[in-house]
Design an enzyme around this catalytic site. Sequence first.
Site, PDB file in Angstrom:
ATOM      1  N   CYS A 400       0.817  -1.213   0.000  1.00 16.69           N
ATOM      2  CA  CYS A 400       0.000   0.000   0.000  1.00 16.69           C
ATOM      3  C   CYS A 400       0.850   1.263   0.000  1.00 16.69           C
ATOM      4  CB  CYS A 400      -0.947  -0.004   1.202  1.00 16.69           C
ATOM      5  SG  CYS A 400      -2.647  -0.364   0.744  1.00 16.69           S
ATOM      6  N   ASP A 421     -17.237   4.284   0.447  1.00 21.58           N
ATOM      7  CA  ASP A 421     -17.083   3.135   1.324  1.00 21.58           C
ATOM      8  C   ASP A 421     -16.020   2.193   0.789  1.00 21.58           C
ATOM      9  OD1 ASP A 421     -18.923   3.274   3.605  1.00 21.58           O
ATOM     10  OD2 ASP A 421     -20.495   3.420   2.080  1.00 21.58           O
TER      11      ASP A 421
END
Length: 708
Positions: A400, A421
């Site tokens: 990430c 979301d």
Amino acid sequence: MDKTQLPATRDLVLIGGGHTHALLLRKWGMAPLPGARLTLVNPAPTTPYSGMLPGYLAGHYRRDSLEIDLVRLARFAGARLILGPAESIDLAGGHVKVPGRPDVAFDVLSIDIGVTSDLPDLPGFAEHAVAAKPLAPFARAWSRYLQRSGPASVAVIGGGIAGAEIALALSHALQARGRRPRVHLLERHSILSGLNAGQASGLRAALQAADIEVHEQTEAARIDAEGVLTNRGRIEAGFVCAAAGARAQPWLARSGLSTTEGFLDITPDLRCSDPRVFAAGDCAHLVETPRPKAGVYAVRQAPVLFENLRATLAGQGALRRYRPQGDYLKLISLGRKSAIGGRFGLSVSGPWVWRWKDRIDRRFMERFHALPAMPAPDLPRHHSAGMVEALGNKPLCGGCGAKLGQSVLAQATGPGGLPGDDAAILTIGGDTTVMSTDHLREMVRDPVTMARIAAHHALGDILAMGAQPVSATATVILPRLSPELASRTLAELMQAARAVLAEAGAEIVGGHSSQGSELTVGFTLLGRCTHRPITLAGAQPGDRLILTKPLGSGVVMAAEMAGEAPGADVAEALELMTQSQLRAATLLAAARAMTDVTGFGLLGHLRNICLNSGTGARIRLNRVPLMPGALALAERGVHSSLLAENRLAFPDLPRDPAHDLLLDPQTAGGLLAAVPETAGLIEALRAAGYRAAEIGEVTAASGRIEVV
């Protein structure tokens, strides 16, 4: 042509991180063979240097002083590291079997796994004693015993050089703590065989001066909680260890390779009975020129093994012969900072011999603690403006840490609106379904570990919505490989991914693959909701904030890519990144809002909850769990390449290591949940194996996050 873009065509697998392989990895890092893919299989992220073991036990060295960090060494050598014990070899199929993962294929294999001093056939040994090798369990057991108070009693089984050194070291360490030790050295024959008369006499004198009781012609028959029962009576001991000579690892005799007393038979070119397999160090037996088990031979085998492996991988015929010396310098520790040295029948002793030994040992270890800096390729003489700034001064993070920041994403997707979301909510035929996609660029060189991390990472978005994963498609980009190696890699990767997703209830139903410059693994997942999905928008003032995993994967893996992270910390981070969040999601089913902590860091993802819920939050900095080593690395200035981008949303946040970790991009991070009631929840999460913590609360201060 750029060597990094050449396809790999042959797999070289090293089993064991012994001295020969450690030196080989260092040489490989300085002169890799293009087209050869290197893999190291070892149970632990570090391997001890046996020459400094007595000094460590006596208290003269720290544990890290004698540990060769295989994680750093593998990164330097460009090798993938598989942390696990090899348990067998399939010669016909060309595979190494490692528990808990797909078989590891090889074209050429080398074995350097040392020996063991375990006594599995001695009744009571497993329950009440410990072998001096391997080091890790021995060090743990000895540390526990050393911390006790009062008188001490120790029995060392095995009266060779190693047993005498250990007995002297343990006695010295206990005396230094005022424990008044009674130390016994047991040998079923005569002690100190193999030494010249001067060395043997000096070592016996040292044992006598340390009040170590020597029991010759004494064989251990049973061990219990009170000590050792021998053929000559009982010896009382609170700590029992074995240094009873070199024993071969049992699986070698079942390998299908020729052995002598369990040790692998090797020819002068270090090859085993199968020409694809080499061996070195104490696990090998030189058929033509047998030698005792000693580290000096392993060290001198390294350059020969390096050349012969390269020649075999390149398809060249002639191999170099290893010629062992007839005698070697023996330097024996005497517990205190004194030593005995001898060669060619001569013997010397005293503190100066210890200093001599200490210099030799430290010089050897410095070769691994200070790996040579390999020069980065020069930029082209002519290049566009901004090239230096865009490249930066550190490697681009994987996982990430390689993702784009929130501000870049906001500009690309258009202004306005709230952060979305974790997964899209779809209604299909009246059923509520959630869908998410995610991928990771290579952060570790092992495709199996990457597949597991990427699968857990992708599952986080579905689990954070309270959904049940159902199906997945895979997207895989492989680096350039020969067709055979591409097939091997994809098979390993997909087998690992299927296992992770199947455990969560999802099946891989398709996917896409291609070749590129580096490994990238991703998944698109569908999940089914039998109730209203948990979104970012439900948090209420007074809710408690729970985090299920510690922070720090971004900084630890950034340091690992730069060769700066301790191997044990990297191993811990990888274990946490491959921990399933399925049970945690079930326990947090009553959460009002939930997300998984990934690229935007803890505060970035908490901010998304606050913006969608119209609330604020307060974080208790001292309650936020951190991965081992993360804070120390941050204090040294190590950080992920995404940290600066994550900070843009928090301009007033203090600039110090502890606050930096709140913005550290996580890969396969924990769940962050806002829950109305925490009674018993933290205990249940911890009982399920999570390092969970209540780290703060939701407040009414809309959009404001306070760190206290």
